[in-house]
Design an enzyme around this catalytic site. Structure first.
Site, PDB file in Angstrom:
ATOM      1  N   THR A 159       1.323  -1.201   0.244  1.00 44.34           N
ATOM      2  CA  THR A 159      -0.235   0.025  -0.219  1.00 44.34           C
ATOM      3  C   THR A 159       0.921   0.825  -0.104  1.00 44.34           C
ATOM      4  OG1 THR A 159      -1.491  -1.207   1.224  1.00 44.34           O
ATOM      5  CG2 THR A 159      -1.568   1.321   1.100  1.00 44.34           C
ATOM      6  N   VAL A 160       1.575   1.360   1.454  1.00 46.97           N
ATOM      7  CA  VAL A 160       2.062   2.625   1.067  1.00 46.97           C
ATOM      8  C   VAL A 160       3.680   2.853   0.059  1.00 46.97           C
ATOM      9  CG1 VAL A 160       3.917   4.192   2.910  1.00 46.97           C
ATOM     10  CG2 VAL A 160       1.745   2.995   3.669  1.00 46.97           C
ATOM     11  N   GLU A 203       8.131  10.224   9.704  1.00 46.49           N
ATOM     12  CA  GLU A 203       7.545  10.843   9.545  1.00 46.49           C
ATOM     13  C   GLU A 203       6.124   9.826   9.995  1.00 46.49           C
ATOM     14  OE1 GLU A 203       7.126  14.592  10.434  1.00 46.49           O
ATOM     15  OE2 GLU A 203       5.665  13.180  11.461  1.00 46.49           O
ATOM     16  N   VAL A 261       3.837   7.680  12.598  1.00 47.86           N
ATOM     17  CA  VAL A 261       2.913   8.162  13.974  1.00 47.86           C
ATOM     18  C   VAL A 261       1.979   9.266  13.013  1.00 47.86           C
ATOM     19  CG1 VAL A 261       2.804   9.937  15.307  1.00 47.86           C
ATOM     20  CG2 VAL A 261       4.834   8.149  15.446  1.00 47.86           C
ATOM     21  N   GLY A 282       0.758   9.118  10.104  1.00 40.07           N
ATOM     22  CA  GLY A 282       0.579   8.911   9.140  1.00 40.07           C
ATOM     23  C   GLY A 282       0.953  10.167   8.536  1.00 40.07           C
ATOM     24  N   ILE A 326       0.575  13.678   9.366  1.00 40.37           N
ATOM     25  CA  ILE A 326       0.623  14.239   9.805  1.00 40.37           C
ATOM     26  C   ILE A 326       1.696  14.860  10.395  1.00 40.37           C
ATOM     27  CG2 ILE A 326      -0.406  15.384  11.892  1.00 40.37           C
ATOM     28  CD1 ILE A 326      -2.253  13.766  12.253  1.00 40.37           C
ATOM     29  N   GLY A 361     -12.974  -2.651   4.254  1.00 42.37           N
ATOM     30  CA  GLY A 361     -11.095  -2.569   4.552  1.00 42.37           C
ATOM     31  C   GLY A 361     -11.117  -1.117   5.132  1.00 42.37           C
ATOM     32  N   GLU A 397      -9.207  -4.420   9.558  1.00 44.26           N
ATOM     33  CA  GLU A 397      -8.274  -5.592   9.351  1.00 44.26           C
ATOM     34  C   GLU A 397      -9.267  -7.024  10.120  1.00 44.26           C
ATOM     35  OE1 GLU A 397      -5.149  -5.904   8.462  1.00 44.26           O
ATOM     36  OE2 GLU A 397      -4.446  -4.041   8.229  1.00 44.26           O
ATOM     37  N   LYS A 454       2.276   4.385  18.955  1.00 47.59           N
ATOM     38  CA  LYS A 454       3.265   5.343  18.328  1.00 47.59           C
ATOM     39  C   LYS A 454       3.295   6.064  19.318  1.00 47.59           C
ATOM     40  CE  LYS A 454      -0.380   4.770  13.994  1.00 47.59           C
ATOM     41  NZ  LYS A 454      -1.844   4.478  13.907  1.00 47.59           N
TER      42      LYS A 454
HETATM   43  N1  NAP Z   1      -1.519   1.089   5.263  1.00 55.47           N
HETATM   44  C1  NAP Z   1      -1.483   2.361   6.054  1.00 55.47           C
HETATM   45  O1  NAP Z   1      -1.890   3.001   5.426  1.00 55.47           O
HETATM   46  C2  NAP Z   1       0.291   3.191   6.763  1.00 55.47           C
HETATM   47  C3  NAP Z   1       0.334   3.899   7.265  1.00 55.47           C
HETATM   48  C4  NAP Z   1       1.552   4.211   8.226  1.00 55.47           C
HETATM   49  C5  NAP Z   1       2.276   3.744   8.134  1.00 55.47           C
HETATM   50  N2  NAP Z   1       2.178   1.862   7.269  1.00 55.47           N
HETATM   51  C6  NAP Z   1       3.524   1.541   8.086  1.00 55.47           C
HETATM   52  O2  NAP Z   1       4.067   0.843   6.480  1.00 55.47           O
HETATM   53  C7  NAP Z   1       4.746   0.608   6.643  1.00 55.47           C
HETATM   54  C8  NAP Z   1       4.138  -1.194   4.924  1.00 55.47           C
HETATM   55  O3  NAP Z   1       2.651  -1.054   5.181  1.00 55.47           O
HETATM   56  P1  NAP Z   1       1.339  -1.496   3.616  1.00 55.47           P
HETATM   57  O4  NAP Z   1       0.675  -1.307   4.108  1.00 55.47           O
HETATM   58  O5  NAP Z   1       2.131  -1.258   3.067  1.00 55.47           O
HETATM   59  O6  NAP Z   1       1.863  -2.976   4.180  1.00 55.47           O
HETATM   60  P2  NAP Z   1       1.538  -4.062   2.520  1.00 55.47           P
HETATM   61  O7  NAP Z   1       0.553  -3.395   1.742  1.00 55.47           O
HETATM   62  O8  NAP Z   1       1.310  -5.285   3.597  1.00 55.47           O
HETATM   63  O9  NAP Z   1       2.656  -4.169   2.229  1.00 55.47           O
HETATM   64  C9  NAP Z   1       3.935  -4.693   2.085  1.00 55.47           C
HETATM   65  C10 NAP Z   1       5.197  -4.837   1.485  1.00 55.47           C
HETATM   66  O10 NAP Z   1       6.408  -5.434   2.181  1.00 55.47           O
HETATM   67  C11 NAP Z   1       6.650  -6.913   1.080  1.00 55.47           C
HETATM   68  N3  NAP Z   1       7.112  -7.411   2.296  1.00 55.47           N
HETATM   69  C12 NAP Z   1       7.414  -8.470   3.352  1.00 55.47           C
HETATM   70  N4  NAP Z   1       7.740  -9.415   3.658  1.00 55.47           N
HETATM   71  C13 NAP Z   1       8.927  -8.963   2.659  1.00 55.47           C
HETATM   72  C14 NAP Z   1      10.305  -9.442   2.689  1.00 55.47           C
HETATM   73  N5  NAP Z   1      10.550 -10.823   3.602  1.00 55.47           N
HETATM   74  N6  NAP Z   1      10.789  -9.455   2.179  1.00 55.47           N
HETATM   75  C15 NAP Z   1      10.711  -8.037   0.806  1.00 55.47           C
HETATM   76  N7  NAP Z   1       9.515  -7.721   0.519  1.00 55.47           N
HETATM   77  C16 NAP Z   1       8.524  -8.408   1.694  1.00 55.47           C
HETATM   78  C17 NAP Z   1       5.356  -7.064   0.321  1.00 55.47           C
HETATM   79  O11 NAP Z   1       6.136  -7.357  -0.449  1.00 55.47           O
HETATM   80  P3  NAP Z   1       4.822  -8.330  -1.659  1.00 55.47           P
HETATM   81  O12 NAP Z   1       4.091  -7.145  -2.104  1.00 55.47           O
HETATM   82  O13 NAP Z   1       5.698  -9.049  -2.686  1.00 55.47           O
HETATM   83  O14 NAP Z   1       3.690  -8.976  -0.867  1.00 55.47           O
HETATM   84  C18 NAP Z   1       4.838  -5.559   0.413  1.00 55.47           C
HETATM   85  O15 NAP Z   1       5.088  -4.973  -1.007  1.00 55.47           O
HETATM   86  C19 NAP Z   1       4.706  -0.722   7.968  1.00 55.47           C
HETATM   87  O16 NAP Z   1       5.233  -0.231   8.768  1.00 55.47           O
HETATM   88  C20 NAP Z   1       2.893  -0.255   8.154  1.00 55.47           C
HETATM   89  O17 NAP Z   1       3.029  -0.379   9.587  1.00 55.47           O
HETATM   90  C21 NAP Z   1       1.327   1.976   6.492  1.00 55.47           C
END
Ligand code: NAP
Length: 437
Positions: free
Chosen positions: A14-15, A131, A134, A136, A138, A189, A192, A207
């Protein structure tokens, strides 16, 4: 023009995919702002075949994010994998040790290993920017780390989990139960499949632990946070809160007290007229209270690909603008080695107002017995109201008490006493009241 800043992104979910897309779409603006190009030269994820909705063929693929961190031709390693151990931790550590700047959105990693990683970053003279970890989008980290010099923070509190705020907002607006709201949030969505981490307060606690360190210059203590989630909040609580001029929010609060620092996450009643009470749905907010500034409130989108990417890209741009040899701000505002041990204030000594909702047998003497338990524990009441508990339960009454400032210990003793008296027909509900402007 200075040489391009070479970026490696590990994690293209996602990010990560949003970061890559925005870097591509905003190339010209970023180059103008930073005085140099920002180019994604290396990437890693689990599945090399997955369509990420963006052409990344010019970047070198790495199966292993640790190898990318160590070996790729990059200046900045961007960790967007997630998790407090495994590839996220190993790759961030490897990048810092190799003298690369790091940007991460990973609160779980920082809550557990933030100080150790900051020590490496500061020793190597590189930046560890976070940044997005915590609230997102902000910009609260920068605000606390860089814009508040000379201010002594007395309290920092906030709505740090969009899922919980979404559920509480809908419960109030539509009069539906926690379970029904949660199901809908999952369908849309916003929650979780396993929502425990969000609704029981763990995500807020991670956070908060980072904000506490920035606010008070202490080492991160994420395991030492008092935590209650929102799953036992009912319509009866929400309605009673509204009648009393309050709204229920899941807050993370860190506060300096005479006996130490309180870190707590729990459902909280805030005055309906306060600014934080107007923060609805998935929006996040952080209030910072200092001796000079008073109360500052920042609010905005706390999650989602683009909002989070905005914070990540701000961090990358700061690195692009920094000049070699220039002293960087310490990761947590104070040099990591100088962060003080966290002195925990016991929850029992927390002082504040309390809302107590009791469901009791409808018989004489109950009201007086409750009032006596309060008086025996030196709890002074702002109000005590008795209501019918509902048509289907004619043998029961609801008693709602609001206390003036008292202590957690006194309230627990009083409620234990009332429970022992045998007047209750259901579990008592206790919700803390928080002062807010
Ligand atoms: N989503 C939000 O709104 C949000 C907001 C603030 C902070 N965050 C933080 O941002 C981070 C990412 O979140 P997300 O929502 O983007 O997660 P996500 O959608 O689950 O994406 C995780 C990514 O990591 C990859 N990955 C997992 N295991 C791996 C490995 N062993 N080697 C290489 N790549 C690997 C996955 O690969 P595949 O795609 O190939 O499976 C995927 O591309 C987290 O720390 C989360 O807490 C997220």
């Amino acid at each position: 023009m200075a040489e391009a800043l070479r970026v490696g992104i590990a994690g293209l979910g996602t990010v990560g995919a949003s970061v890559a897309r925005v870097l591509r779409d905003k190339t010209a603006e970023l180059t103008r702002q930073c005085g140099r190009d920002i180019v994604v030269t290396a990437i890693s994820a689990r599945d090399p075949k997955r369509d990420r909705g963006i052409d990344l063929s010019a970047a070198k693929w790495f199966d292993d994010p640790v190898k990318l961190a160590e070996k790729a031709d990059i200046d900045v390693f961007v960790e967007l994998i997630g998790g407090d151990e495994g590839p996220a931790r190993l790759s961030v550590k490897a990048a810092l040790e190799a003298g690369r700047h790091v940007v991460t959105a990973n609160k779980a990693l920082l809550a557990k290993h933030g100080v150790a990683l900051a020590e490496i970053a500061e020793k190597k003279g590189v930046l560890l920017n976070y940044e997005a970890a915590v609230a997102g989008g902000i910009p609260v980290i920068k605000t606390m780390r860089e814009a508040m010099a000379g201010n002594a923070v007395t309290r920092v509190f906030g709505i740090l989990n969009g899922t919980c705020n979404y559920i509480l907002t809908r419960m109030e607006a539509e009069g539906i139960s926690f379970d029904a709201c949660l199901k809908d949030a999952q369908r849309l969505g916003y929650a979780e499949a396993d929502p425990t981490f969000d609704i029981e307060g763990h995500d807020t606690a991670h956070k908060l632990s980072i904000l506490t360190s920035l606010a008070f210059g202490t080492r991160i203590a994420a395991n030492d946070i008092y935590m209650e989630g929102i799953s036992n909040i009912t319509q009866a609580d929400i309605r009673a809160a509204g009648d009393l001029g309050y709204r229920i929010k899941l807050l993370g609060v860190a506060q300096r007290t005479e006996s130490g620092i309180e870190q707590r996450v729990h459902p909280t009643m805030v005055p309906t007229a306060s600014v934080i009470a107007q923060v609805h749905g998935v929006i996040n907010a952080v209030a910072i209270e200092t001796d000079i500034l008073g109360e500052l409130l920042l609010s905005g989108p706390g999650a989602g690909g683009n909002a989070t990417a905005s914070a990540v890209i701000g961090d990358i741009a700061d690195i692009a603008k920094s000049r070699p040899g220039f002293q960087h701000a310490p990761v947590f505002g104070w040099p990591a080695k100088e962060l003080k041990p966290y002195k925990k204030a016991q929850m029992r000594s927390h002082a504040g107002g309390y809302f107590i909702r009791l469901t009791v047998h409808d018989r004489t003497g109950v009201f007086a017995a409750i009032a006596k338990r309060m008086a025996d524990n030196d709890i002074s009441l702002e109000s005590i109201v008795q209501q019918a508990a509902g048509a289907e339960t004619q043998a029961q009454k609801t008693v709602i008490l609001v206390t003036h400032e008292t202590t957690e210990a006194a309230v627990r003793r009083a409620v234990e006493g009332i429970t022992k008296d045998g007047h209750l027909t259901d579990k008592p509900q206790v919700i803390r009241i928080e002062r807010a402007e």
